[in-house]
Design an enzyme around this catalytic site. Structure first.
Site, PDB file in Angstrom:
ATOM      1  N   ARG B  74       0.842  -1.192   0.000  1.00 49.34           N
ATOM      2  CA  ARG B  74       0.000   0.000   0.000  1.00 49.34           C
ATOM      3  C   ARG B  74       0.882   1.248   0.000  1.00 49.34           C
ATOM      4  NH1 ARG B  74      -4.075  -0.150   4.776  1.00 49.34           N
ATOM      5  NH2 ARG B  74      -5.166  -1.716   3.511  1.00 49.34           N
ATOM      6  N   ARG B 143      -2.305   6.316   9.732  1.00 47.34           N
ATOM      7  CA  ARG B 143      -2.395   5.868   8.342  1.00 47.34           C
ATOM      8  C   ARG B 143      -2.426   7.047   7.387  1.00 47.34           C
ATOM      9  NH1 ARG B 143      -4.385   0.668   7.952  1.00 47.34           N
ATOM     10  NH2 ARG B 143      -3.656  -0.590   9.700  1.00 47.34           N
ATOM     11  N   LYS B 205      -4.282   0.907  14.676  1.00 53.43           N
ATOM     12  CA  LYS B 205      -4.234   1.874  13.573  1.00 53.43           C
ATOM     13  C   LYS B 205      -4.900   3.174  13.990  1.00 53.43           C
ATOM     14  CE  LYS B 205      -6.633  -0.872  10.874  1.00 53.43           C
ATOM     15  NZ  LYS B 205      -7.561  -1.486   9.877  1.00 53.43           N
ATOM     16  N   LYS B 207      -6.522   6.798  12.249  1.00 53.98           N
ATOM     17  CA  LYS B 207      -6.903   7.357  10.948  1.00 53.98           C
ATOM     18  C   LYS B 207      -7.345   8.807  11.030  1.00 53.98           C
ATOM     19  CE  LYS B 207      -8.034   2.933   8.953  1.00 53.98           C
ATOM     20  NZ  LYS B 207      -9.125   2.081   8.411  1.00 53.98           N
ATOM     21  N   CYS B 426     -15.262  -3.310  -0.901  1.00 53.98           N
ATOM     22  CA  CYS B 426     -13.892  -3.551  -0.455  1.00 53.98           C
ATOM     23  C   CYS B 426     -13.289  -4.642  -1.327  1.00 53.98           C
ATOM     24  CB  CYS B 426     -13.895  -3.982   1.000  1.00 53.98           C
ATOM     25  SG  CYS B 426     -14.533  -5.644   1.217  1.00 53.98           S
ATOM     26  N   CYS B 432      -7.863 -10.765   0.320  1.00 54.93           N
ATOM     27  CA  CYS B 432      -7.997 -10.380   1.715  1.00 54.93           C
ATOM     28  C   CYS B 432      -8.130 -11.590   2.629  1.00 54.93           C
ATOM     29  CB  CYS B 432      -9.201  -9.475   1.913  1.00 54.93           C
ATOM     30  SG  CYS B 432      -9.404  -9.081   3.659  1.00 54.93           S
ATOM     31  N   CYS B 471     -16.544  -8.524   5.008  1.00 53.58           N
ATOM     32  CA  CYS B 471     -16.585  -8.934   6.414  1.00 53.58           C
ATOM     33  C   CYS B 471     -16.933  -7.719   7.243  1.00 53.58           C
ATOM     34  CB  CYS B 471     -15.249  -9.543   6.829  1.00 53.58           C
ATOM     35  SG  CYS B 471     -14.046  -8.337   7.385  1.00 53.58           S
ATOM     36  N   CYS B 475     -14.382  -2.079   5.497  1.00 52.37           N
ATOM     37  CA  CYS B 475     -13.429  -1.271   4.733  1.00 52.37           C
ATOM     38  C   CYS B 475     -14.092  -0.377   3.697  1.00 52.37           C
ATOM     39  CB  CYS B 475     -12.407  -2.173   4.067  1.00 52.37           C
ATOM     40  SG  CYS B 475     -11.428  -3.075   5.282  1.00 52.37           S
TER      41      CYS B 475
HETATM   42  C1  SRM Z   1      -8.035  -1.490   0.515  1.00 53.59           C
HETATM   43  C2  SRM Z   1      -9.072  -1.178   1.612  1.00 53.59           C
HETATM   44  C3  SRM Z   1     -10.506  -1.394   1.128  1.00 53.59           C
HETATM   45  C4  SRM Z   1     -10.789  -0.840  -0.251  1.00 53.59           C
HETATM   46  O1  SRM Z   1     -11.433  -1.576  -1.002  1.00 53.59           O
HETATM   47  O2  SRM Z   1     -10.391   0.295  -0.542  1.00 53.59           O
HETATM   48  C5  SRM Z   1      -8.886  -1.994   2.856  1.00 53.59           C
HETATM   49  C6  SRM Z   1      -8.471  -3.274   2.826  1.00 53.59           C
HETATM   50  C7  SRM Z   1      -8.179  -4.023   3.946  1.00 53.59           C
HETATM   51  N1  SRM Z   1      -8.409  -3.661   5.214  1.00 53.59           N
HETATM   52 FE1  SRM Z   1      -9.409  -2.070   5.742  1.00 53.59          FE
HETATM   53  N2  SRM Z   1      -9.210  -1.318   3.976  1.00 53.59           N
HETATM   54  C8  SRM Z   1      -9.470  -0.050   3.616  1.00 53.59           C
HETATM   55  C9  SRM Z   1     -10.102   0.889   4.330  1.00 53.59           C
HETATM   56  C10 SRM Z   1     -10.686   0.664   5.575  1.00 53.59           C
HETATM   57  C11 SRM Z   1     -11.675   1.485   6.189  1.00 53.59           C
HETATM   58  C12 SRM Z   1     -12.283   2.745   5.608  1.00 53.59           C
HETATM   59  C13 SRM Z   1     -11.552   3.980   6.068  1.00 53.59           C
HETATM   60  O3  SRM Z   1     -10.548   3.876   6.794  1.00 53.59           O
HETATM   61  O4  SRM Z   1     -12.016   5.048   5.687  1.00 53.59           O
HETATM   62  C14 SRM Z   1     -12.013   0.880   7.382  1.00 53.59           C
HETATM   63  C15 SRM Z   1     -13.110   1.334   8.386  1.00 53.59           C
HETATM   64  C16 SRM Z   1     -12.656   2.454   9.268  1.00 53.59           C
HETATM   65  C17 SRM Z   1     -12.001   1.906  10.504  1.00 53.59           C
HETATM   66  O5  SRM Z   1     -10.781   1.742  10.485  1.00 53.59           O
HETATM   67  O6  SRM Z   1     -12.746   1.611  11.455  1.00 53.59           O
HETATM   68  C18 SRM Z   1     -11.197  -0.307   7.469  1.00 53.59           C
HETATM   69  C19 SRM Z   1     -11.233  -1.210   8.498  1.00 53.59           C
HETATM   70  C20 SRM Z   1     -10.433  -2.322   8.585  1.00 53.59           C
HETATM   71  C21 SRM Z   1     -10.348  -3.192   9.740  1.00 53.59           C
HETATM   72  C22 SRM Z   1     -11.126  -2.986  11.068  1.00 53.59           C
HETATM   73  C23 SRM Z   1     -10.351  -2.059  11.936  1.00 53.59           C
HETATM   74  C24 SRM Z   1     -10.976  -1.911  13.291  1.00 53.59           C
HETATM   75  O7  SRM Z   1     -10.328  -1.339  14.161  1.00 53.59           O
HETATM   76  O8  SRM Z   1     -12.078  -2.379  13.481  1.00 53.59           O
HETATM   77  C25 SRM Z   1      -9.438  -4.193   9.416  1.00 53.59           C
HETATM   78  C26 SRM Z   1      -9.034  -5.388  10.271  1.00 53.59           C
HETATM   79  C27 SRM Z   1      -8.014  -5.014  11.317  1.00 53.59           C
HETATM   80  O9  SRM Z   1      -7.448  -3.903  11.285  1.00 53.59           O
HETATM   81  O10 SRM Z   1      -7.806  -5.872  12.184  1.00 53.59           O
HETATM   82  C28 SRM Z   1      -8.988  -3.905   8.086  1.00 53.59           C
HETATM   83  C29 SRM Z   1      -8.041  -4.678   7.353  1.00 53.59           C
HETATM   84  C30 SRM Z   1      -7.868  -4.613   6.020  1.00 53.59           C
HETATM   85  C31 SRM Z   1      -6.980  -5.584   5.241  1.00 53.59           C
HETATM   86  C32 SRM Z   1      -5.572  -5.057   5.299  1.00 53.59           C
HETATM   87  C33 SRM Z   1      -7.105  -7.051   5.675  1.00 53.59           C
HETATM   88  C34 SRM Z   1      -6.032  -7.525   6.650  1.00 53.59           C
HETATM   89  O11 SRM Z   1      -5.864  -6.880   7.691  1.00 53.59           O
HETATM   90  O12 SRM Z   1      -5.425  -8.561   6.355  1.00 53.59           O
HETATM   91  C35 SRM Z   1      -7.599  -5.415   3.844  1.00 53.59           C
HETATM   92  C36 SRM Z   1      -6.668  -5.723   2.676  1.00 53.59           C
HETATM   93  C37 SRM Z   1      -7.471  -6.355   1.546  1.00 53.59           C
HETATM   94  C38 SRM Z   1      -6.718  -6.429   0.293  1.00 53.59           C
HETATM   95  O13 SRM Z   1      -6.492  -7.595  -0.199  1.00 53.59           O
HETATM   96  O14 SRM Z   1      -6.322  -5.400  -0.259  1.00 53.59           O
HETATM   97  N3  SRM Z   1      -9.590  -2.780   7.605  1.00 53.59           N
HETATM   98  N4  SRM Z   1     -10.399  -0.420   6.346  1.00 53.59           N
HETATM   99  C39 SRM Z   1      -8.975   0.218   2.201  1.00 53.59           C
HETATM  100  C40 SRM Z   1      -7.552   0.730   2.232  1.00 53.59           C
HETATM  101  C41 SRM Z   1      -7.477   2.049   2.913  1.00 53.59           C
HETATM  102  C42 SRM Z   1      -6.082   2.634   2.838  1.00 53.59           C
HETATM  103  O15 SRM Z   1      -5.683   3.061   1.724  1.00 53.59           O
HETATM  104  O16 SRM Z   1      -5.392   2.659   3.869  1.00 53.59           O
HETATM  105  S1  SF4 Z   2     -13.955  -5.435   4.870  1.00 51.06           S
HETATM  106 FE1  SF4 Z   2     -13.135  -7.346   5.488  1.00 51.06          FE
HETATM  107  S2  SF4 Z   2     -13.103  -8.441   3.616  1.00 51.06           S
HETATM  108 FE2  SF4 Z   2     -13.281  -6.396   3.010  1.00 51.06          FE
HETATM  109  S3  SF4 Z   2     -11.239  -5.781   2.729  1.00 51.06           S
HETATM  110 FE3  SF4 Z   2     -11.765  -5.204   4.755  1.00 51.06          FE
HETATM  111  S4  SF4 Z   2     -11.060  -6.863   5.933  1.00 51.06           S
HETATM  112 FE4  SF4 Z   2     -11.107  -7.591   3.866  1.00 51.06          FE
END
Ligand code: SRM
Ligand code: SF4
Ligand SMILES: Cc1cc2nc3c(=O)[nH]c(=O)nc-3n(C[C@H](O)[C@H](O)[C@H](O)COP(=O)(O)OP(=O)(O)OC[C@H]3O[C@@H](n4cnc5c(N)ncnc54)[C@H](O)[C@@H]3O)c2cc1C
Ligand SMILES: Cc1cc2nc3c(=O)[nH]c(=O)nc-3n(C[C@H](O)[C@H](O)[C@H](O)COP(=O)(O)O)c2cc1C
Lengths: 595, 554
Positions: B74, B143, B205, B207, B426, B432, B471, B475
Site C-alpha cells: 500500500r 495511516r 491503527k 486514521k 472492499c 484479503c 466482512c 473497509c
Molecule cells: C483497501 C481497503 C478497502 C478498499 O477496497 O479500498 C482496505 C483493505 C483491507 N483492510 Fe481495511 N481497507 C481499507 C479501508 C478501511 C476502512 C475505511 C476507512 O478507513 O475510511 C475501514 C473502516 C474504518 C475503521 O478503520 O474503522 C477499514 C477497516 C479495517 C479493519 C477494522 C479495523 C478496526 O479497528 O475495526 C481491518 C481489520 C483489522 O485492522 O484488524 C482492516 C483490514 C484490512 C486488510 C488489510 C485485511 C487484513 O488486515 O489482512 C484489507 C486488505 C485487503 C486487500 O487484499 O487489499 N480494515 N479499512 C482500504 C484501504 C485504505 C487505505 O488506503 O489505507
Molecule cells: S472489509 Fe473485510 S473483507 Fe473487506 S477488505 Fe476489509 S477486511 Fe477484507
C-alpha cells in the site's frame, strides 16, 4: 553306489562327457542327484543344455579361475555377469564375479582369463564408479597385457549416438595392449537378453574346452550348491502393483506435469532400500497406437508374430514393441528409403539430436514408406521397462513405494506425443514392477555422517527417501539438500515436506536454484559455487556427496563445480583436485544416480 | 485495563527494535514465499500485508506446495494526489511486479496485489524513488491522511491539502529501520527512537481525514480524527474537530461496533498540527493495549467519556478548543464528468469500478490512463469513493484527453445509474485474508441486478448509496450507507438499511445471513413502497429507517 543311466539309452554325450558326468555325480547323495537332474533339466529348458553338456569333459578341469568383470548402473550388466558365472560354474569352471567399481585397476595385470560385461552410460561414458578402471586402462600409462585372454560383451542403447562405445573402446584397447580376444565382442541393445545368453554360452564353451583337466572333488557339490536362486519379482516376472495415489505436485500454470505416485507393494516380496529404483514394465498409450497405425496406414487387427506368438498388430504395438523411442536399427531400416536419414546416421551430433527430439511417430510421419505389418513389428525394438527412483523410505511407508514421475506429454511438429511408461503410470490402475537395487547410491551406514544431496527436477526423488529414512530412524547426521527446478511458485517439488523437515531440524540446510525466475538462469552448480567454503567444510567433515537427475547437463556441471570448489577451497592444483574427487569416489562418498 | 496483560503485539513491537524484527532474514529465506510470523505483523508498519491467493489455497496444499504467498503493498500518499510521473512508476510496478492491476482505495491510496517476496524490495525502492512511500500505510500508526480531493474553492483545497501533507509528515514514524531494510540506508549506531510514538507505537491503527464542505466524500465521521474545513471569505479559517469515528466490528461480539465521530470544537489552521499530535497522544497513552478488538479511539472515548477526553486534550494543548463553527454537507458522492474551478482549470472525474484500475476486454483503463499520464500536465487525484480525478487540465487539452480515454473504452464505463456509480466495495476475495464473502468481484453483478429493480420502479436516477464489505471490518464504510451488505459467509450477507445520504447516521441490521435471492426480494419490495410512499424529498435511507425500523429521521 548311485544308479547309473540305462546303457540302452544312447546318451547324447561323447563318452568322455558321460564318463565325466559319472565321476561328478559319483558320490552324490539322493537329494543332490535329484537336484542335479532338475538343474540340468532347467539348463536344457533355458536353451543352454548344449552349453552345459558339451563342456562336460572339462568338468573335471576348470584349472585357473575365470574372472567375470562388470560395471553397472541399472543392473543389466550384473545380471548378464551372474548368468554367465552360473553357467560357467555349472560347467565346473572356477569363476569369480567382480564389479569394476570395487576393483583396483592395476590388478588386471595379474589376470589370465577375463570376461567383461560393459555398458555405456552418460553420453558415451563408463558407468559411475568404474571411471578409475577405464581411465587407467584406456589411458596413456596403461602397461601391456600379453598374459590376458578376454572377451567383451557391450551393453548399450541404440537410441544413443554413442552406441556401446565403452565396450568397443575397451575391446580395442585390450587388443592393442597385447591381450588375446577369445570370443568376439557383441554390442547388445536394450533387448539384450537373448543375444547375451547366446554369447555367454559361447564363452563358457570356449573356456571349458581350453581349460586343462583337474578335478577337485570337494569343490563339485559346493559349485552345484553355489547356484543362487531369488524369489523376488524380476523384469521377466514383475509384480502387479496397485497405484494407490496419483497426485499432481506441480502447481497450476507449471510448464511441467509431475506426479507423486504411490504403489502398493504389499506381499510383493520386494524389499527396497533408499537409493533403489523400481522398474516399470509399461504398455503404450492407446491413442498413440491408433495414431501410429494411422500414420503407417495399417489395420490393427492384422495378425503378426512376435517372437513365436501370433497376435493382432495393435496388441503387438501396445504391449510388446517400443513405439516412442527411436532405435538405431529402426532408423537404419527407414534410412534405406531416405537419403537424408543416412546423413543423420553419419553425423553424431545430428543423430544425438534426432534421438532426443524425435519419436517413432515423427520418424514414420516425416519419412514415409510403404510398411508391411510383419516388417513393422520386426523393425521395432522390444518395449523395455523404465526405471524410477524410489522416493520413499521403506521403514516410514510399510508395503509402499513412492515415485516422482515427470509425465512426458507434449505437442511437437503439430503432433501429440506421449512417453510410454510415465503415461502408463498415471493411467493404469495397477502396473507391473520389479526392484532395481542400486548399491552405488546408498546412505552412509553411519547415521551420524553428514550428507550433501544435489538434485534437479525429479532427481530430488531419492533424496526424499534419504531424508525421510534418516528422520524415521532418528539419525543425527547433518543433511544438506541443493535442489533446482524451473519456477519457485509452481515447480518446488515436495516444498511443504522440506519446510517441515527443516523446522524439525532434520534438514540442516537447503539451497534452491530456480532457473526461470530471475533475469539470469541459476542452476544447482551455481549454488554449490556460492557455498564453496561450506561445501568444502562438509566434505572435510567426511560428508557423502550425492547427485541425482539429468545426466546430460546437470551431472557434468555439478562435477565441474565440485572440482572447482575443492581446488579453490583446498588451495589445490588441478591434478590434486582431480585426485581428491577420485578419492571421494573410491571411498564411495561421491555417488551419482543420473539419467 | 492495566490489570489485563498486554497483547502479544505490544511485546513484539517492543522487542522488534523499532520495527526491524527479523525482516531481513525473512526476506533472505529462499525456501518460502512467506515471512516469519512476527515479520508478517511488523511488515504492516512498512506498508505491506502478507496474503495468499485463496482461490488456489486448498489445491496447492494437496500438491504439497505452500500457499501462493504474495504481498499487498500500500502506498502512503496524503490526500491521494499523484503526479503523472508517479502514476507511470506505479503503473509499471503493477505490470511488472504486481498482478497487472492498480487498486484505488477508500482512503485515497494505491494498492498493489500479488507482489512476490523476492520483488518486495525492488517495488518499495522504486516507490520511494518516485518520492512516494509505503511506511505506515498500514500498522499501529497514523495511516494515510485523507483530504477531500477537490473543491469549488481551490484555494481552500490548496491549504487543506497542505495541512494533510504536513500532518502526514509530522506523524510518520521516524525509525531508520525502513531505510535500512528497503533503501540500503546506513545501519544506525546505538538506539533508534520515535519522538512521537515511542517504541510501542499506537495501540492500533489511527486514521485522520480532512473534509471540505459541502462535500462529505471522505466520510469524516468514520475516522479516529476528522477535520471539517471551515472557510471564511474563500480562505481556510480552520477546522471543526471530529473524534472517535470508526467502522470495524466483529460478528457476534457486541463489545465491538461501528461508531460515528463526535464534533468537539474548532481549531485554527495554526493549531491543527498540535491538535493532531495531542489527539494521537491521548490515544497512545490511554488506548487499550491489551485487547486489539477494543483498541481504537472510539472505545477509549466511550470507556472514559467524551468530557474526559476533551479535558485531557485541552490539558495537553494548553488551551481549549473554540466552539464548533456551523457547516453543512450537501453531498458525499463524486461528481463525475468535467468541472471547471475558478482558476479556469478543468477536472475530469472518472468512475473506476471498485477502484480497480485494470484492462478488461474493451475497457482498457490501465492502458488508457498510462497513455494519459504520458501527456497529462496536471495531476491525478484519488477520491475517497475509489474513483479518479484527472485534475488541472488546461482548456486546450480537454479534447485530447477525451479522445484518449475514448480510444481505450474508459468513457464507455462512465454510464450507469447513480447507485452503480456511487457504490463502494472492499477488496475481499481472493486476496484479503479476513474476507468471509465476495465484495469487489461481486459488485458488478449486484449493481446490475439492483439497477434492473430500480428501473422497474422508476427509480433509476435515484442517488442511493450502496456499499459492500466482505466482512464486518467495514473497509467500504458500509455502516454509513443507505444500503449495505456485510459478508457473513460465501454467498451470504447481513443486510443493513437506513443510513442517511450524507454519512451522518449509521444504518441498522435489517436481515441477517441472507443470500442474494432474499436480498433482492427485500429490496424489490422496499423500492416499490419507496416509489409509491416516499415523503417529498425523502431519501431512500430515511424512508427505510422510517418504514423498516419505524424511527423518524433525526
Ligand atoms: C483497501 C481497503 C478497502 C478498499 O477496497 O479500498 C482496505 C483493505 C483491507 N483492510 Fe481495511 N481497507 C481499507 C479501508 C478501511 C476502512 C475505511 C476507512 O478507513 O475510511 C475501514 C473502516 C474504518 C475503521 O478503520 O474503522 C477499514 C477497516 C479495517 C479493519 C477494522 C479495523 C478496526 O479497528 O475495526 C481491518 C481489520 C483489522 O485492522 O484488524 C482492516 C483490514 C484490512 C486488510 C488489510 C485485511 C487484513 O488486515 O489482512 C484489507 C486488505 C485487503 C486487500 O487484499 O487489499 N480494515 N479499512 C482500504 C484501504 C485504505 C487505505 O488506503 O489505507
Ligand atoms: S472489509 Fe473485510 S473483507 Fe473487506 S477488505 Fe476489509 S477486511 Fe477484507
Ligand atoms: C536410474 C534411473 C532413474 C530414474 N528416475 C526417474 C524418476 O525418479 N522420475 C522420472 O520422471 N524419471 C526417472 N527416470 C527416467 C525414466 O526412466 C524414463 O526415462 C522417463 O520417465 C521417460 O520414459 P517414458 O516411457 O515416459 O517416455 P519414453 O517413451 O521413453 O519417451 C521418451 C522420449 O520422448 C522424447 N521426448 C521426451 N521429451 C521430449 C521433449 N520435451 N521434446 C522432444 N522430445 C521429447 C525423446 O525422444 C525421449 O527419448 C529414471 C531413469 C533412470 C535410468
Ligand atoms: C543415463 C543413461 C545414459 C545412457 N547412455 C548411453 C550411451 O551413451 N550409449 C549407449 O549405447 N547406451 C547408453 N545407455 C543405455 C545403457 O547402456 C543400457 O541401458 C545398459 O543396458 C545399462 O546397463 P546397466 O544396467 O548394467 O547399467 C544409457 C543409459 C542410461 C540410463
Amino acid at each position: 553306489m548311485a544308479a547309473v543311466p540305462n546303457a540302452k539309452v544312447e546318451p547324447p554325450l561323447p563318452n568322455a562327457g558321460l564318463q565325466a558326468l559319472r565321476e561328478v555325480v559319483a558320490d552324490f547323495d539322493y537329494d543332490q542327484l535329484l537336484w542335479a537332474s532338475g538343474y540340468l533339466a532347467g539348463l536344457a529348458r533355458a536353451g543352454v543344455a548344449a552349453a552345459a553338456a558339451a563342456p562336460a569333459p572339462a568338468v573335471a578341469a576348470g584349472a585357473d579361475t575365470w574372472t567375470v568383470f562388470y560395471a553397472t548402473e541399472t543392473g543389466n550388466a550384473r545380471r548378464v555377469a551372474q548368468d554367465l558365472a552360473e553357467k560357467a560354474r555349472a560347467a565346473g569352471l572356477a569363476v569369480e564375479v567382480q564389479d569394476l567399481a570395487d576393483y583396483k585397476p592395476k590388478a588386471l595385470s595379474k589376470v589370465a582369463n577375463a570376461v567383461f560385461v560393459v555398458p555405456t552410460h552418460g553420453i558415451g561414458e563408463p558407468p559411475d564408479g568404474s571411471e578409475l578402471f577405464f581411465e587407467f586402462w584406456l589411458g596413456e600409462r596403461a602397461p601391456r597385457l600379453e598374459q590376458l585372454r578376454y572377451s567383451v560383451l557391450a551393453l548399450g542403447d541404440s537410441s544413443y549416438a554413442d552406441f556401446c562405445v565403452m565396450g568397443q573402446r575397451l575391446d580395442e584397447r585390450l587388443r592393442a595392449l597385447g591381450a588375446t580376444p577369445v570370443v568376439e565382442r557383441i554390442d547388445c541393445d536394450v533387448d539384450f537378453e537373448a543375444p547375451a545368453a547366446e554369447w555367454t554360452d559361447k564363452v563358457v564353451r570356449h573356456a571349458a574346452e581350453t581349460a586343462q583337466a583337474l578335478a577337485t572333488p570337494a569343490a563339485r557339490p559346493a559349485h552345484l550348491h553355489a547356484v543362487p536362486k531369488v524369489a523376488a519379482p524380476t523384469r521377466e516376472r514383475p509384480f502387479q502393483a496397485e497405484v494407490t495415489v496419483n497426485q499432481p505436485i506441480t502447481g497450476l500454470g507449471s510448464t511441467k506435469d509431475v506426479r507423486h505416485i504411490e504403489l502398493d507393494l504389499e506381499g510383493s516380496g520386494i524389499a527396497y532400500a533408499p537409493g533403489d529404483s523400481l522398474g516399470i514394465v509399461p504398455q503404450n498409450p492407446e491413442p498413440l497406437v491408433a495414431a501410429l497405425l494411422a500414420t503407417v496406414k495399417l489395420d490393427g487387427a492384422t495378425e503378426v508374430t512376435v517372437n513365436g506368438t501370433t497376435m493382432p498388430l495393435a496388441t503387438a504395438l501396445a504391449e510388446h514393441k517400443e513405439i516412442t523411442v527411436v532405435s538405431r536399427p529402426l532408423l537404419e531400416h527407414v534410412a534405406q528409403h531416405h537419403e537424408e536419414l543416412r546423413d543423420v546416421l553419419a553425423e553424431r551430433e545430428r543423430l544425438t539430436r534426432f534421438f532426443a527430439t524425435r519419436q517413432v511417430i515423427d520418424l514414420f510421419a516425416d519419412y514415409p514408406k510403404e510398411w508391411q505389418p510383419q516388417e513393422l513389428v520386426d523393425a521395432l525394438r522390444r518395449l523395455t521397462p523404465r526405471l524410477y527412483s524410489i522416493a520413499s523410505s521403506p521403514d516410514a511407508n510399510e508395503g509402499e513405494a513412492h515415485l516422482t514421475v515427470s509425465v512426458v506429454r507434449y505437442e511437437l511438429y503439430g503432433r501429440e506425443h506421449w512417453g510410454a511408461a510415465s503415461n502408463f503410470l498415471i493411467d493404469a490402475p495397477s502396473v507391473p514392477v520389479y526392484l532395481e537395487p542400486n548399491d552405488r547410491f546408498r546412505l552412509p551406514t553411519d547415521g551420524d555422517v553428514p550428507i550433501v544431496m544435489v538434485g534437479a527436477g525429479t532427481g530430488v526423488a531419492p533424496f526424499r527417501a534419504f531424508v525421510e529414512h534418516r528422520a524415521e530412524h532418528g539419525h543425527r547426521g547433518d543433511n544438506w539438500l541443493v535442489y533446482g527446478d524451473r519456477c519457485f511458485a509452481t515447480d518446488f517439488l515436495y516444498q511443504l515436506e522440506w519446510l517441515r523437515w527443516r523446522k524439525e531440524g532434520v534438514l540442516t540446510r537447503m539451497d534452491v536454484a530456480f532457473s526461470r525466475d530471475g533475469a539470469e538462469k541459476v542452476y544447482v552448480q551455481h549454488r554449490l559455487r556460492e557455498q564453496s567454503r561450506r561445501l568444502y567444510e562438509w566434505l572435510e567433515r567426511g560428508a557423502h556427496f550425492y547427485v541425482c537427475g539429468d545426466a546430460e547437463r546437470m551431472a557434468g556441471d555439478v562435477h565441474q563445480a565440485l572440482l572447482d570448489v575443492v581446488r579453490q577451497e583446498g588451495g589445490m592444483s588441478e591434478e590434486r583436485a582431480q585426485e581428491y574427487v577420485a578419492e571421494l569416489k573410491a571411498q564411495k562418498r561421491y555417488q551419482r544416480d543420473v539419467y | 485495563m492495566s490489570a489485563k496483560p498486554l497483547s502479544d503485539l505490544e511485546a513484539l513491537k517492543k522487542r522488534s527494535n523499532y520495527l526491524r524484527g527479523t525482516i531481513e532474514q525473512s526476506l533472505a529465506d529462499p525456501l518460502t514465499g512467506s515471512l516469519h510470523e512476527d515479520d508478517v505483523k511488523l511488515g504492516k508498519f512498512h506498508g505491506f500485508y502478507q496474503q495468499d491467493d485463496r482461490d488456489v489455497r486448498a489445491e496447492r496444499t494437496r500438491r504439497k506446495l505452500e500457499p501462493a504467498y504474495q504481498f499487498m503493498v500500500r502506498v502512503r500518499i496524503p490526500g491521494g494526489i499523484a503526479t503523472p510521473k508517479q502514476w507511470l512508476t506505479l503503473d509499471r510496478l503493477a505490470t511488472t511486479h504486481g498482478n497487472g492491476t492498480l487498486r484505488l482505495t477508500t482512503r485515497q491510496a494505491f494498492q498493489f496485489h500479488g507482489v512476490l517476496k523476492r520483488n518486495l524490495k525492488p517495488v518499495i525502492r522504486s516507490i520511494n524513488d518516485a518520492l512516494l512511500s509505503t511506511i505506515a500505510a498500514c500498522g499501529d500508526v497514523t495511516r494515510n491522511v485523507m483530504c477531500a480531493p477537490l473543491a469549488e474553492l481551490s484555494e481552500v483545497h490548496e491549504a487543506a491539502y497542505g495541512i494533510a501533507t504536513a500532518i502526514s509528515r509530522y506523524l510518520a514514524p521516524k525509525t531508520r529501520a525502513y531505510h535500512e531494510i528497503w533503501l540500503d540506508g546506513e545501519k544506525i549506531e546505538g538506539e533508534d527512537h520515535e519522538p512521537i510514538y515511542g517504541d510501542t507505537y499506537m495501540p492500533r491503527k489511527f486514521k485522520i481525514t480532512i473534509a471540505i464542505p459541502p462535500s462529505n466524500d471522505v466520510d469524516v465521521f468514520a475516522h479516529d480524527l476528522g477535520f471539517i474545513a471551515i472557510e471564511k471569505e474563500g480562505r481556510l479559517a480552520g477546522f471543526n474537530v471530529v473524534v472517535g469515528g470508526g467502522m470495524g466490528a466483529t460478528h457476534g461480539e457486541p463489545a465491538t461496533y461501528p461508531r460515528v465521530g463526535d464534533v468537539i470544537g474548532f481549531c485554527t489552521v495554526e493549531q491543527t498540527l498540535a491538535v493532531a499530535e495531542h489527539v494521537v497522544g491521548v490515544q497512545r497513552d490511554f488506548g487499550d493495549r491489551s485487547d486489539r478488538k477494543h483498541a481504537r479511539l472510539k472505545y477509549t472515548i466511550d470507556d472514559r467519556g467524551l468530557d474526559w477526553f476533551k479535558d485531557e486534550l485541552h490539558r495537553r494543548l494548553g488551551f481549549p478548543l473554540a466552539p464548533a463553527k456551523p457547516y453543512e454537507f450537501t453531498s458525499r458522492g463524486d461528481r463525475f464528468g468535467w468541472q471547471q474551478t475558478r482558476d479556469g482549470r478543468w477536472h475530469l472525474t472518472l468512475f473506476v469500478p471498485a477502484g480497480r484500475v485494470q484492462d478488461t476486454g474493451e475497457h482498457r483503463v490501465l492502458t488508457g490512463l498510462r497513455e494519459l499520464a504520458r501527456i497529462h500536465e496536471g495531476d491525478f487525484r484519488l477520491t475517497p469513493n475509489q474513483n479518479l480525478i484527472v485534475a488541472n487540465i488546461p482548456d486546450r487539452e480537454r479534447a485530447r484527453v477525451e479522445r484518449l480515454l475514448d480510444e481505450h473504452g474508459v468513457q464507455r464505463l462512465q454510464s450507469g445509474s447513480p447507485l452503480k456509480l456511487q457504490a463502494l466495495a472492499c477488496v475481499a476475495l481472493p486476496t484479503c485474508g479476513l474476507a468471509m464473502a465476495e465484495a469487489e468481484r461481486y459488485l458488478p453483478t449486484l449493481t446490475d441486478k439492483l439497477d434492473a429493480l430500480l428501473e422497474r420502479h422508476g427509480l433509476r436516477d435515484e442517488p442511493i448509496s450502496l456499499r459492500v464489505s466482505g466482512c464486518p471490518n467495514g473497509c467500504s464504510r458500509p455502516y454509513l450507507a443507505e444500503i449495505a451488505l456485510v459478508g457473513k459467509a460465501v454467498g451470504r450477507y447481513n443486510l443493513f438499511l437506513g443510513g442517511d445520504a450524507l454519512g451522518h447516521r449509521m444504518n441498522r441490521l435489517a436481515e441477517e445471513n441472507v443470500d442474494e435471492a432474499r436480498i433482492l426480494a427485500v429490496l424489490d419490495r422496499l423500492f416499490a413502497e419507496f416509489a409509491a410512499g416516499r415523503a417529498p424529498g425523502e431519501s431512500f435511507g430515511d424512508f427505510a429507517r422510517r418504514t423498516v425500523f419505524h424511527e423518524e429521521a433525526a
